[in-house]
Design a protein around this motif. Structure first.
Motif, PDB file in Angstrom:
ATOM      1  N   VAL A  18      -1.792  15.856  12.230  1.00 47.45           N
ATOM      2  CA  VAL A  18      -1.057  14.836  11.477  1.00 47.45           C
ATOM      3  C   VAL A  18      -2.037  14.189  10.495  1.00 47.45           C
ATOM      4  CG1 VAL A  18       0.110  12.603  11.602  1.00 47.45           C
ATOM      5  CG2 VAL A  18       0.632  14.385  13.284  1.00 47.45           C
ATOM      6  N   ALA A  19      -1.649  14.111   9.241  1.00 47.58           N
ATOM      7  CA  ALA A  19      -2.489  13.502   8.202  1.00 47.58           C
ATOM      8  C   ALA A  19      -1.865  12.201   7.732  1.00 47.58           C
ATOM      9  CB  ALA A  19      -2.647  14.456   7.014  1.00 47.58           C
ATOM     10  N   ILE A  20      -2.695  11.173   7.589  1.00 49.28           N
ATOM     11  CA  ILE A  20      -2.256   9.887   7.044  1.00 49.28           C
ATOM     12  C   ILE A  20      -3.129   9.572   5.842  1.00 49.28           C
ATOM     13  CG2 ILE A  20      -1.989   7.414   7.475  1.00 49.28           C
ATOM     14  CD1 ILE A  20      -1.656   8.088  10.450  1.00 49.28           C
ATOM     15  N   PHE A  21      -2.510   9.452   4.679  1.00 53.10           N
ATOM     16  CA  PHE A  21      -3.226   9.168   3.439  1.00 53.10           C
ATOM     17  C   PHE A  21      -2.675   7.885   2.821  1.00 53.10           C
ATOM     18  CE2 PHE A  21      -3.499  14.014   3.228  1.00 53.10           C
ATOM     19  CZ  PHE A  21      -4.738  14.037   3.863  1.00 53.10           C
ATOM     20  N   LEU A  22      -3.575   7.090   2.247  1.00 53.17           N
ATOM     21  CA  LEU A  22      -3.225   5.787   1.693  1.00 53.17           C
ATOM     22  C   LEU A  22      -3.825   5.627   0.296  1.00 53.17           C
ATOM     23  CD1 LEU A  22      -4.165   3.766   4.888  1.00 53.17           C
ATOM     24  CD2 LEU A  22      -1.842   4.307   4.158  1.00 53.17           C
ATOM     25  N   ALA A  23      -3.141   4.878  -0.544  1.00 50.83           N
ATOM     26  CA  ALA A  23      -3.648   4.563  -1.880  1.00 50.83           C
ATOM     27  C   ALA A  23      -3.057   3.239  -2.317  1.00 50.83           C
ATOM     28  CB  ALA A  23      -3.281   5.664  -2.884  1.00 50.83           C
ATOM     29  N   PHE A  24      -3.675   2.646  -3.340  1.00 49.36           N
ATOM     30  CA  PHE A  24      -3.169   1.397  -3.891  1.00 49.36           C
ATOM     31  C   PHE A  24      -2.354   1.695  -5.151  1.00 49.36           C
ATOM     32  CE2 PHE A  24      -7.282   0.013  -1.872  1.00 49.36           C
ATOM     33  CZ  PHE A  24      -6.681  -0.562  -0.762  1.00 49.36           C
ATOM     34  N   VAL A  69       0.838  -1.192   0.000  1.00 47.53           N
ATOM     35  CA  VAL A  69       0.000   0.000   0.000  1.00 47.53           C
ATOM     36  C   VAL A  69       0.879   1.250   0.000  1.00 47.53           C
ATOM     37  CG1 VAL A  69      -1.714   1.289   1.351  1.00 47.53           C
ATOM     38  CG2 VAL A  69      -1.871  -1.197   1.173  1.00 47.53           C
ATOM     39  N   LEU A  70       0.457   2.276  -0.752  1.00 44.29           N
ATOM     40  CA  LEU A  70       1.157   3.550  -0.769  1.00 44.29           C
ATOM     41  C   LEU A  70       0.777   4.360   0.462  1.00 44.29           C
ATOM     42  CD1 LEU A  70       0.649   4.512  -4.523  1.00 44.29           C
ATOM     43  CD2 LEU A  70       2.779   3.733  -3.454  1.00 44.29           C
ATOM     44  N   TYR A  71       1.769   4.963   1.082  1.00 44.05           N
ATOM     45  CA  TYR A  71       1.587   5.619   2.382  1.00 44.05           C
ATOM     46  C   TYR A  71       2.193   7.017   2.361  1.00 44.05           C
ATOM     47  CZ  TYR A  71       2.919   6.576   7.301  1.00 44.05           C
ATOM     48  OH  TYR A  71       3.128   7.140   8.527  1.00 44.05           O
ATOM     49  N   PHE A  72       1.481   7.970   2.978  1.00 43.41           N
ATOM     50  CA  PHE A  72       2.016   9.327   3.152  1.00 43.41           C
ATOM     51  C   PHE A  72       1.590   9.828   4.522  1.00 43.41           C
ATOM     52  CE2 PHE A  72       0.933  13.848   3.315  1.00 43.41           C
ATOM     53  CZ  PHE A  72       2.164  14.428   3.023  1.00 43.41           C
ATOM     54  N   VAL A  73       2.494  10.482   5.214  1.00 43.85           N
ATOM     55  CA  VAL A  73       2.134  11.137   6.463  1.00 43.85           C
ATOM     56  C   VAL A  73       2.611  12.585   6.422  1.00 43.85           C
ATOM     57  CG1 VAL A  73       4.236  10.385   7.661  1.00 43.85           C
ATOM     58  CG2 VAL A  73       2.200  11.008   8.986  1.00 43.85           C
ATOM     59  N   GLY A  74       1.732  13.493   6.807  1.00 42.17           N
ATOM     60  CA  GLY A  74       2.086  14.902   6.950  1.00 42.17           C
ATOM     61  C   GLY A  74       2.145  15.233   8.427  1.00 42.17           C
ATOM     62  N   GLU A  75       3.333  15.544   8.942  1.00 40.91           N
ATOM     63  CA  GLU A  75       3.530  15.730  10.382  1.00 40.91           C
ATOM     64  C   GLU A  75       2.897  17.027  10.896  1.00 40.91           C
ATOM     65  OE1 GLU A  75       4.846  14.106  12.825  1.00 40.91           O
ATOM     66  OE2 GLU A  75       5.931  12.432  11.957  1.00 40.91           O
ATOM     67  N   ASN A  76       2.880  18.065  10.099  1.00 41.94           N
ATOM     68  CA  ASN A  76       2.257  19.330  10.478  1.00 41.94           C
ATOM     69  C   ASN A  76       1.354  19.758   9.328  1.00 41.94           C
ATOM     70  OD1 ASN A  76       3.480  20.417  13.152  1.00 41.94           O
ATOM     71  ND2 ASN A  76       5.237  19.611  12.008  1.00 41.94           N
ATOM     72  N   PHE A  77       0.261  19.019   9.192  1.00 44.81           N
ATOM     73  CA  PHE A  77      -0.610  19.156   8.030  1.00 44.81           C
ATOM     74  C   PHE A  77      -1.416  20.447   8.101  1.00 44.81           C
ATOM     75  CE2 PHE A  77      -4.616  18.129   5.765  1.00 44.81           C
ATOM     76  CZ  PHE A  77      -4.072  17.900   4.508  1.00 44.81           C
ATOM     77  N   LYS A  78      -1.457  21.164   6.977  1.00 44.04           N
ATOM     78  CA  LYS A  78      -2.239  22.389   6.864  1.00 44.04           C
ATOM     79  C   LYS A  78      -3.166  22.251   5.660  1.00 44.04           C
ATOM     80  CE  LYS A  78       0.274  24.324  10.094  1.00 44.04           C
ATOM     81  NZ  LYS A  78      -0.266  24.532  11.462  1.00 44.04           N
ATOM     82  N   SER A  79      -4.449  22.481   5.871  1.00 37.62           N
ATOM     83  CA  SER A  79      -5.422  22.406   4.790  1.00 37.62           C
ATOM     84  C   SER A  79      -6.671  23.152   5.219  1.00 37.62           C
ATOM     85  CB  SER A  79      -5.775  20.954   4.455  1.00 37.62           C
ATOM     86  OG  SER A  79      -6.817  20.898   3.506  1.00 37.62           O
ATOM     87  N   GLU A  80      -7.419  23.652   4.243  1.00 39.89           N
ATOM     88  CA  GLU A  80      -8.650  24.371   4.555  1.00 39.89           C
ATOM     89  C   GLU A  80      -9.635  23.482   5.302  1.00 39.89           C
ATOM     90  OE1 GLU A  80     -12.217  26.806   2.245  1.00 39.89           O
ATOM     91  OE2 GLU A  80     -10.419  26.185   1.150  1.00 39.89           O
ATOM     92  N   GLU A  81      -9.617  22.158   5.003  1.00 41.48           N
ATOM     93  CA  GLU A  81     -10.570  21.251   5.630  1.00 41.48           C
ATOM     94  C   GLU A  81     -10.447  21.237   7.155  1.00 41.48           C
ATOM     95  OE1 GLU A  81      -9.012  20.585   2.873  1.00 41.48           O
ATOM     96  OE2 GLU A  81     -10.503  19.853   1.444  1.00 41.48           O
ATOM     97  N   ILE A  97      -7.828  13.994  19.080  1.00 38.57           N
ATOM     98  CA  ILE A  97      -9.080  13.737  18.367  1.00 38.57           C
ATOM     99  C   ILE A  97      -8.759  13.120  17.015  1.00 38.57           C
ATOM    100  CG2 ILE A  97     -11.168  14.746  17.398  1.00 38.57           C
ATOM    101  CD1 ILE A  97     -11.100  16.831  19.551  1.00 38.57           C
ATOM    102  N   VAL A  98      -9.447  12.029  16.707  1.00 41.59           N
ATOM    103  CA  VAL A  98      -9.256  11.296  15.457  1.00 41.59           C
ATOM    104  C   VAL A  98     -10.410  11.628  14.509  1.00 41.59           C
ATOM    105  CG1 VAL A  98      -9.051   9.018  14.389  1.00 41.59           C
ATOM    106  CG2 VAL A  98      -8.111   9.423  16.697  1.00 41.59           C
ATOM    107  N   TYR A  99     -10.057  11.953  13.271  1.00 37.34           N
ATOM    108  CA  TYR A  99     -11.044  12.125  12.210  1.00 37.34           C
ATOM    109  C   TYR A  99     -10.732  11.084  11.137  1.00 37.34           C
ATOM    110  CZ  TYR A  99     -11.865  16.702  14.362  1.00 37.34           C
ATOM    111  OH  TYR A  99     -12.156  17.721  15.252  1.00 37.34           O
TER     112      TYR A  99
END
Length: 222
Positions: A195-201, A53-65, A132-134
């Motif tokens: 912290v953001a964790i994103f996954l893809a195949f 699985v493809l993995y990415f983590v953003g340690e200090n994630f910034k986004s409008e969401e 808090i987990v989203y």
């Protein structure tokens, strides 16, 4: 056809369970403010080739969401109709670049070199600090009168498809859609850090049309 019951689960992590080759999901027990239990099942292996699985983590994630998420109530919030402004789309939302993702196995000898290690590291921090987990993905349940098969709470209930949900071909093409990608955001409130964790195949295309279906690489996402 987009995935059904897409939304975001807000809660706090209580317990984890490692993935394995036989059960290739990292499991996390989440509870909301009313102590209602949910399980989030995070893929650690693809059924397609290549399996890593493809993995990415953003340690200090910034986004409008993330500016909108703290206002959500605890528990599960549907997104497509109720809150279309907080859906995730890796491509259209410019959340990350494909080149930032690395393929990782479920389990490998040695420290900090597989998905179990990565997930355990961040969720242990989340449990210890009551972060808090989203969790974004597709909801299942509640499964009335049926306890959860991993953590035993009743009724069984949770979130899966916590990965990119577009660019699939073949059997999984039916799940394609835009603004319905899965992912995990952890809010460490004491530090006001995300912290953001994103996954893809690896089998998924990053060039998709307005329905989330794969396009020839020469075409471009609008």
């Amino acid at each position: 056809m987009p995935i059904k019951n897409y939304g975001v689960l807000k809660g706090k992590a209580v317990k984890t369970m490692l993935g394995s080759n036989e059960k290739p999901h990292f499991q996390v027990l989440i509870v909301d403010e009313n102590r209602i239990g949910y399980r989030i099942a995070i893929n650690t292996k693809s059924q397609d080739y290549p399996s890593e699985v493809l993995y990415f983590v953003g340690e200090n994630f910034k986004s409008e969401e993330i500016t909108k998420l703290p206002d959500l109530e605890f528990g599960f919030t549907p997104i497509q109709n109720n809150h279309p402004d907080i859906g995730l789309d890796y491509i259209r939302g410019h959340l990350l670049d494909r080149s930032q993702m690395i393929p990782l196995p479920t389990d490998e000898d040695g420290p900090n070199n597989d998905l179990n290690d990565k997930f355990q590291y961040y969720f242990k921090q989340a449990i210890d600090t009551k972060a808090i987990v989203y969790a974004f993905g597709q909801r299942w349940g509640p499964e009335q009168n049926q306890p959860d098969q991993y953590f035993g709470f009743t009724p069984g209930n949770g979130i899966h498809d916590i990965h990119m949900n577009q660019g699939n071909e073949g059997h999984w093409q039916k799940d394609n859609g835009i603004w319905q990608d899965g992912g995990i955001l952890l809010h460490f409130e004491q530090e006001n850090r995300w912290v953001a964790i994103f996954l893809a195949f690896q089998s998924q295309s990053w060039c998709t049309d307005d329905n989330g279906n794969a396009m020839p690489s020469a075409e471009h996402v609008k």
